[in-house]
Write a protein that holds these residues in place. Structure first.
Motif, PDB file in Angstrom:
ATOM      1  N   THR A  36      -5.231  -8.786  15.813  1.00  0.00           N
ATOM      2  CA  THR A  36      -6.027  -8.929  14.613  1.00  0.00           C
ATOM      3  C   THR A  36      -5.312  -8.630  13.667  1.00  0.00           C
ATOM      4  OG1 THR A  36      -7.789  -7.549  16.114  1.00  0.00           O
ATOM      5  CG2 THR A  36      -7.939  -7.462  13.660  1.00  0.00           C
ATOM      6  N   GLU A  37      -5.791  -9.194  12.498  1.00  0.00           N
ATOM      7  CA  GLU A  37      -4.895  -9.221  11.071  1.00  0.00           C
ATOM      8  C   GLU A  37      -6.210  -9.445  10.262  1.00  0.00           C
ATOM      9  OE1 GLU A  37      -0.693 -10.486   9.849  1.00  0.00           O
ATOM     10  OE2 GLU A  37      -2.223 -12.334   9.613  1.00  0.00           O
ATOM     11  N   VAL A  38      -6.044  -8.630   9.056  1.00  0.00           N
ATOM     12  CA  VAL A  38      -6.846  -8.983   7.888  1.00  0.00           C
ATOM     13  C   VAL A  38      -5.795  -8.792   6.772  1.00  0.00           C
ATOM     14  CG1 VAL A  38      -8.491  -7.673   6.424  1.00  0.00           C
ATOM     15  CG2 VAL A  38      -9.035  -7.469   8.665  1.00  0.00           C
ATOM     16  N   LEU A  39      -6.102  -9.844   5.938  1.00  0.00           N
ATOM     17  CA  LEU A  39      -5.104 -10.266   4.833  1.00  0.00           C
ATOM     18  C   LEU A  39      -5.977 -10.793   3.668  1.00  0.00           C
ATOM     19  CD1 LEU A  39      -4.112 -14.191   4.992  1.00  0.00           C
ATOM     20  CD2 LEU A  39      -5.659 -12.994   6.792  1.00  0.00           C
ATOM     21  N   SER A  40      -5.142 -10.674   2.394  1.00  0.00           N
ATOM     22  CA  SER A  40      -5.799 -10.739   1.073  1.00  0.00           C
ATOM     23  C   SER A  40      -5.867 -12.301   0.618  1.00  0.00           C
ATOM     24  CB  SER A  40      -5.272  -9.817  -0.119  1.00  0.00           C
ATOM     25  OG  SER A  40      -3.806 -10.334   0.013  1.00  0.00           O
ATOM     26  N   THR A  41      -6.554 -12.737  -0.221  1.00  0.00           N
ATOM     27  CA  THR A  41      -6.630 -13.904  -0.802  1.00  0.00           C
ATOM     28  C   THR A  41      -7.052 -13.791  -2.267  1.00  0.00           C
ATOM     29  OG1 THR A  41      -9.001 -14.241  -0.449  1.00  0.00           O
ATOM     30  CG2 THR A  41      -7.260 -14.945   1.451  1.00  0.00           C
ATOM     31  N   GLY A  42      -6.285 -14.625  -3.073  1.00  0.00           N
ATOM     32  CA  GLY A  42      -6.982 -15.011  -4.475  1.00  0.00           C
ATOM     33  C   GLY A  42      -6.380 -13.937  -5.259  1.00  0.00           C
ATOM     34  N   THR A  43      -5.615 -12.953  -4.888  1.00  0.00           N
ATOM     35  CA  THR A  43      -5.023 -11.837  -5.892  1.00  0.00           C
ATOM     36  C   THR A  43      -3.468 -11.846  -5.993  1.00  0.00           C
ATOM     37  OG1 THR A  43      -6.982 -10.377  -5.913  1.00  0.00           O
ATOM     38  CG2 THR A  43      -5.009  -9.430  -6.472  1.00  0.00           C
ATOM     39  N   ALA A  44      -2.794 -11.842  -7.160  1.00  0.00           N
ATOM     40  CA  ALA A  44      -1.536 -12.051  -7.372  1.00  0.00           C
ATOM     41  C   ALA A  44      -0.720 -10.600  -7.182  1.00  0.00           C
ATOM     42  CB  ALA A  44      -1.223 -12.924  -8.532  1.00  0.00           C
ATOM     43  N   PHE A  45      -0.067 -10.462  -6.061  1.00  0.00           N
ATOM     44  CA  PHE A  45       0.465  -9.491  -5.824  1.00  0.00           C
ATOM     45  C   PHE A  45       2.163  -9.757  -6.094  1.00  0.00           C
ATOM     46  CE2 PHE A  45      -3.196  -8.960  -3.326  1.00  0.00           C
ATOM     47  CZ  PHE A  45      -3.567  -7.759  -3.930  1.00  0.00           C
ATOM     48  N   LEU A  46       2.914  -9.061  -6.889  1.00  0.00           N
ATOM     49  CA  LEU A  46       4.224  -9.378  -7.319  1.00  0.00           C
ATOM     50  C   LEU A  46       4.855  -8.011  -7.483  1.00  0.00           C
ATOM     51  CD1 LEU A  46       6.359 -11.592  -7.622  1.00  0.00           C
ATOM     52  CD2 LEU A  46       5.793 -11.822 -10.106  1.00  0.00           C
ATOM     53  N   THR A  47       5.129  -7.479  -8.688  1.00  0.00           N
ATOM     54  CA  THR A  47       5.774  -6.291  -8.851  1.00  0.00           C
ATOM     55  C   THR A  47       4.657  -5.106  -9.010  1.00  0.00           C
ATOM     56  OG1 THR A  47       5.876  -6.688 -11.224  1.00  0.00           O
ATOM     57  CG2 THR A  47       7.711  -7.251  -9.834  1.00  0.00           C
ATOM     58  N   GLY A  48       5.137  -3.911  -8.934  1.00  0.00           N
ATOM     59  CA  GLY A  48       4.297  -2.866  -8.956  1.00  0.00           C
ATOM     60  C   GLY A  48       4.141  -1.967  -7.812  1.00  0.00           C
ATOM     61  N   THR A  49       3.195  -1.267  -7.726  1.00  0.00           N
ATOM     62  CA  THR A  49       2.950  -0.317  -6.629  1.00  0.00           C
ATOM     63  C   THR A  49       2.019  -0.772  -5.595  1.00  0.00           C
ATOM     64  OG1 THR A  49       3.746   1.445  -7.958  1.00  0.00           O
ATOM     65  CG2 THR A  49       2.521   2.222  -6.176  1.00  0.00           C
ATOM     66  N   PHE A  50       2.383  -0.809  -4.395  1.00  0.00           N
ATOM     67  CA  PHE A  50       1.537  -1.098  -3.048  1.00  0.00           C
ATOM     68  C   PHE A  50       1.136   0.161  -2.421  1.00  0.00           C
ATOM     69  CE2 PHE A  50       4.308  -4.658  -4.232  1.00  0.00           C
ATOM     70  CZ  PHE A  50       3.467  -5.895  -4.130  1.00  0.00           C
ATOM     71  N   ALA A  51       0.011   0.612  -1.994  1.00  0.00           N
ATOM     72  CA  ALA A  51      -0.252   1.877  -1.283  1.00  0.00           C
ATOM     73  C   ALA A  51      -1.186   1.600  -0.356  1.00  0.00           C
ATOM     74  CB  ALA A  51      -0.293   2.887  -2.074  1.00  0.00           C
ATOM     75  N   ALA A  52      -1.229   2.581   0.754  1.00  0.00           N
ATOM     76  CA  ALA A  52      -2.190   2.334   1.862  1.00  0.00           C
ATOM     77  C   ALA A  52      -2.342   3.644   2.542  1.00  0.00           C
ATOM     78  CB  ALA A  52      -2.099   1.233   2.717  1.00  0.00           C
ATOM     79  N   ARG A  53      -3.392   4.081   3.135  1.00  0.00           N
ATOM     80  CA  ARG A  53      -3.535   5.365   3.975  1.00  0.00           C
ATOM     81  C   ARG A  53      -3.918   4.723   5.451  1.00  0.00           C
ATOM     82  NH1 ARG A  53      -7.262   9.838   5.733  1.00  0.00           N
ATOM     83  NH2 ARG A  53      -5.871  11.532   6.078  1.00  0.00           N
ATOM     84  N   ILE A  54      -3.100   4.737   6.353  1.00  0.00           N
ATOM     85  CA  ILE A  54      -2.879   4.099   7.441  1.00  0.00           C
ATOM     86  C   ILE A  54      -2.822   5.191   8.861  1.00  0.00           C
ATOM     87  CG2 ILE A  54      -1.721   2.556   8.909  1.00  0.00           C
ATOM     88  CD1 ILE A  54      -0.849   0.867   6.409  1.00  0.00           C
ATOM     89  N   TYR A  55      -3.556   4.905   9.834  1.00  0.00           N
ATOM     90  CA  TYR A  55      -3.647   5.530  10.981  1.00  0.00           C
ATOM     91  C   TYR A  55      -2.741   4.750  11.990  1.00  0.00           C
ATOM     92  CZ  TYR A  55      -4.798   8.201  15.100  1.00  0.00           C
ATOM     93  OH  TYR A  55      -4.627   9.050  16.065  1.00  0.00           O
ATOM     94  N   LEU A  56      -1.657   5.454  12.408  1.00  0.00           N
ATOM     95  CA  LEU A  56      -1.048   4.794  13.486  1.00  0.00           C
ATOM     96  C   LEU A  56      -0.982   5.426  14.967  1.00  0.00           C
ATOM     97  CD1 LEU A  56       2.526   4.788  11.557  1.00  0.00           C
ATOM     98  CD2 LEU A  56       1.015   2.948  11.838  1.00  0.00           C
ATOM     99  N   GLY A  57      -1.000   4.712  15.853  1.00  0.00           N
ATOM    100  CA  GLY A  57      -1.201   5.061  17.250  1.00  0.00           C
ATOM    101  C   GLY A  57       0.215   4.933  17.965  1.00  0.00           C
ATOM    102  N   ASP A  58       0.122   6.002  19.034  1.00  0.00           N
ATOM    103  CA  ASP A  58       1.393   6.284  19.674  1.00  0.00           C
ATOM    104  C   ASP A  58       0.848   5.823  21.048  1.00  0.00           C
ATOM    105  OD1 ASP A  58       3.336   7.022  18.110  1.00  0.00           O
ATOM    106  OD2 ASP A  58       3.572   9.271  18.575  1.00  0.00           O
ATOM    107  N   GLU A  59      -0.371   5.976  21.398  1.00  0.00           N
ATOM    108  CA  GLU A  59      -0.873   5.556  22.587  1.00  0.00           C
ATOM    109  C   GLU A  59      -2.089   4.575  22.428  1.00  0.00           C
ATOM    110  OE1 GLU A  59      -2.034   9.178  21.485  1.00  0.00           O
ATOM    111  OE2 GLU A  59      -0.356   9.022  22.678  1.00  0.00           O
ATOM    112  N   PRO A  60      -2.616   3.854  23.721  1.00  0.00           N
ATOM    113  CA  PRO A  60      -3.911   3.184  23.634  1.00  0.00           C
ATOM    114  C   PRO A  60      -4.997   4.099  23.326  1.00  0.00           C
ATOM    115  CG  PRO A  60      -2.946   2.965  25.738  1.00  0.00           C
ATOM    116  CD  PRO A  60      -2.028   3.828  24.963  1.00  0.00           C
ATOM    117  N   THR A  61      -5.974   3.435  22.772  1.00  0.00           N
ATOM    118  CA  THR A  61      -7.308   4.109  22.726  1.00  0.00           C
ATOM    119  C   THR A  61      -7.901   4.319  24.299  1.00  0.00           C
ATOM    120  OG1 THR A  61      -7.738   3.208  20.480  1.00  0.00           O
ATOM    121  CG2 THR A  61      -9.419   4.455  21.685  1.00  0.00           C
TER     122      THR A  61
END
Length: 325
Positions: free
Chosen positions: A136-161
């Motif tokens: 699974t992948e979700v990606l952006s379209t139509g917005t120009a990301f070049l320089t600046g600050t990129f941030a996300a709050r992400i949950y990582l898994g060590d084992e399968p659900t």
């Protein structure tokens, strides 16, 4: 060590959303608060009565050069998902198990551990065979990301659900050039491998800045520790440097040729390096609480969180004042 990069990866994904009539729906950039899941209602439900309808196009409200999204959508077929510049990948190609990208793993469930009570969930599934594998992948379209600050709050898994653990799973947050063959190819990656891969023993988080995709030309830094749970991941790319920070702690800085040189897309991905064993079905879940971008400026992790808190406090689910690509 960072993975060999994507081959035959062009941005020709199909858009998994319903047709959208531009400029006829009301704005949803500042929905009224509605309990933990601000402004969007329950899982896979239509907006509650009195809630603004999905926007047909990004509404330019809020600070200039800013994008914020807390992923309060009803599902992958919510028209506002495409209107706000997101696609669910359905094409073939790599990375991971070739031709196994599927929309089935993308959802927007309620989550009591998330700020605002809702997340983008990316589920990778496998039974150890290609036929039984979906990435699974979700990606952006139509917005120009070049320089600046990129941030996300992400949950990582060590084992399968569910199911047996041990897969060589990659959970990633990246900014990537639309074309692998571009002379100005650019890529900035966070990639977590709970069980390692490519001969590396996990757990391992790679932060990697790329100059060229093929042949691979990049610099990378590895953090070898278990990272199960929520993390705020920040990249600042300004003044000839790309700096990676997690939970307020600086991890790695690249410079010289290893900085963005052209506009990039944002990718959230959950995928398998290989299929090391059969062992029955299992599900690996990665979650994204929110994404924030500030064009051309370095924003500290503390100020990122302060800004995000302000959006949640105002009941703002989405804002985009970044110039179009």
């Amino acid at each position: 060590m960072s993975q060999p990069r994507r081959t035959s990866r062009r941005r020709a994904w199909a858009v998994l959303t319903l047709p959208v009539l531009v400029c006829v729906l009301a704005s949803c950039s500042a929905s009224p608060a509605a309990g933990p899941a601000t402004g969007r209602g329950a899982d896979n439900a239509a907006p509650a009565q009195g809630t603004a309808a999905p926007s047909a196009s990004p509404t330019p409200t809020g600070p200039p050069g800013t994008l914020f999204d807390n992923f309060h959508y009803s599902g992958a077929d919510d028209p506002s998902l495409a209107a706000h510049g997101w696609q669910v990948r359905t094409d073939g190609g790599t990375p991971g198990i070739k031709d196994t990208w599927s929309p089935a793993g993308a959802g927007f469930p309620s989550d009591t551990t998330a700020q605002g009570g809702r997340v983008l969930q990316l589920r990778a599934t496998t039974d150890g065979t290609k036929q039984g594998t979906k990435q699974t992948e979700v990606l952006s379209t139509g917005t120009a990301f070049l320089t600046g600050t990129f941030a996300a709050r992400i949950y990582l898994g060590d084992e399968p659900t569910s199911g047996k653990g041990g897969d060589h799973i990659v959970q990633s947050f990246s900014a990537i050039s639309p074309d692998d063959t571009s002379a100005n190819y650019s890529e900035l990656d966070y990639e977590y491998m709970a069980n390692g891969g490519w001969g590396s023993v996990g757990p391992q988080l790679d932060t990697t800045s790329w100059f060229k995709s093929d042949p691979p030309d990049r610099v990378t830094h590895a953090v070898k520790q278990h990272l199960k749970g929520w993390h705020v991941m920040v990249i600042t790319a300004v003044n000839g440097k790309a700096t990676y920070s997690m939970d307020g702690k600086e991890l790695f800085t690249s410079s010289g040729k290893y900085v963005p040189r052209e506009k990039m897309d944002i990718h959230f991905s959950d995928w398998f390096i290989d299929l090391p064993f059969t062992g029955g079905p299992r599900n690996w879940d990665m979650k994204v609480n929110w994404f924030y971008y500030k064009a051309g400026e370095a924003v500290s992790p503390a100020d990122v969180q302060k800004t995000v808190d302000g959006f949640y406090g105002a009941g703002t689910d989405y804002v985009n004042t970044v110039p179009k690509s």
